[in-house]
Design a protein around this motif. Structure first.
Motif, mmCIF file in Angstrom:
data_model
loop_
_atom_site.group_PDB
_atom_site.id
_atom_site.type_symbol
_atom_site.label_atom_id
_atom_site.label_comp_id
_atom_site.label_asym_id
_atom_site.label_seq_id
_atom_site.Cartn_x
_atom_site.Cartn_y
_atom_site.Cartn_z
ATOM 1 N N GLY A 223 0.816 -1.196 0.000
ATOM 2 C CA GLY A 223 0.000 0.000 0.000
ATOM 3 C C GLY A 223 0.857 1.257 0.000
ATOM 4 O O GLY A 223 2.050 1.230 0.301
ATOM 5 N N ALA B 257 -4.989 -0.236 -1.852
ATOM 6 C CA ALA B 257 -5.281 -1.076 -0.687
ATOM 7 C C ALA B 257 -4.157 -0.950 0.345
ATOM 8 O O ALA B 257 -3.008 -0.665 -0.003
ATOM 9 C CB ALA B 257 -5.433 -2.529 -1.117
ATOM 10 N N GLY C 73 -4.803 -7.418 2.202
ATOM 11 C CA GLY C 73 -4.665 -6.066 1.668
ATOM 12 C C GLY C 73 -4.067 -6.028 0.277
ATOM 13 O O GLY C 73 -4.565 -6.659 -0.654
#
Length: 309
Positions: A68, A95, A117
């Motif tokens: 991320g 994400a 994620g």
């Protein structure tokens, strides 16, 4: 390896997680809050761990994954820079960076919740866009903590390029035949080899029998990691037990990743399967002697010292 020899070139496609753990007297039950101590944050994820393991064994490593655009992703890139790993193939996505939340009971039991994620944002198209790293590698290493389509894409690119494809089939799950057929060497543990052969993880069959069933699906070799019992190398022509190396076991976390990183570098150096598995066993033993995954991943000289003893 002498100074005149080139480094093994390794591409790793896989996951990165930011691990956060706390030690508690007892694992909480639903609705319960418990007071803990010893909060620790560590880098994790099988892909990243194996990339670091290969780099510390003097491999020239490129990592393909996703994190991320957050502070955990920033710390991951700082880590890879420190380890001299090429992270130009790592995507920054919307994400959050993958994270693992770990409760460790004082008795040693644990409960883990993983939020994949960014890892789940790594798709086949993204891997194919970064194919140059795989095509230029001696060995590709991949696992199953990112979507199967990303693993399939990596293996297909590697197969087409003549790159040796090493699959660590963890966490254990059923895999499509076309993926298994693209693999040169599978490196499952005792339960994973049974799942890969179509059985329950605790099925009452020998590891060699399960490995031979996996061979029928396409790989040239299956190297079963056996923890304290070493490893088992199975090909169409032979079955060889690689003996364990004794060590003081402090923490087994990261031992499998150490095995795969060192095994891949050895294969990239042109080492045969048996000697490569021996080097992997030595790396795994060294990793057991220290706490934590990344801190325990051994250097080349440390692995050499375990092999020389």
């Amino acid at each position: 390896m002498t100074g005149d020899e080139p480094d093994a070139v390794i591409a790793v496609v896989g996951s990165y997680n930011h691990d956060m753990s706390v030690t508690v007297p007892d694992l909480p039950v639903p609705g319960e809050t418990v007071m803990g101590e010893g909060f620790v944050q560590n880098a994790g994820g099988k892909g990243s761990n194996q990339a670091i393991a290969a780099a510390r064994d003097d491999g020239e490593v490129a990592f393909i994954g996703a994190v991320g655009d957050d502070r955990f992703g920033e710390s991951a890139r700082e880590l890879w820079a420190e380890e001299d790993i090429d992270d130009s193939g790592v995507l920054s996505v919307d994400a959050p960076t993958g994270a693992a939340l770990i409760h460790i009971e004082e008795s040693g039991e644990n409960a883990i919740a993983v939020a994949p994620g960014a890892n789940h944002e790594l798709d086949g198209a993204s891997v194919r866009e970064k194919r140059a790293a795989i095509e230029g590698a001696d060995v590709l290493v991949t696992q199953l903590e990112t979507p199967i389509e990303s693993v399939q894409a990596a293996a297909t690119v590697g197969e087409a390029a003549g790159t040796e494809v090493v699959l660590d089939p963890a966490p254990a799950q059923e895999l499509p035949d076309e993926l298994v057929a693209a693999v040169d060497v599978a490196t499952p543990n005792e339960s994973e080899v049974r799942v890969l052969a179509g059985h329950a993880p605790d099925a009452d069959i020998e590891e060699e029998e399960a490995a031979r069933t996996v061979l029928d699906r396409g790989p040239e070799a299956v190297v079963v990691t056996l923890g304290a019992d070493g490893a088992l190398v199975v090909t169409d022509d032979q079955t060889v037990a690689v003996p364990p190396i004794e060590t003081e076991v402090v923490d087994t976390t990261g031992a499998g990743d150490a095995f795969n990183g060192a095994f891949a570098v050895a294969r990239g150096d042109g080492t045969d399967l048996i000697a490569a598995a021996e080097r992997g066993v030595a790396a795994g033993a060294a990793a057991c002697a220290e706490r934590g995954a990344v801190p325990s991943l051994p250097s080349r000289s440390t692995i050499d010292s375990y092999l020389d003893d």
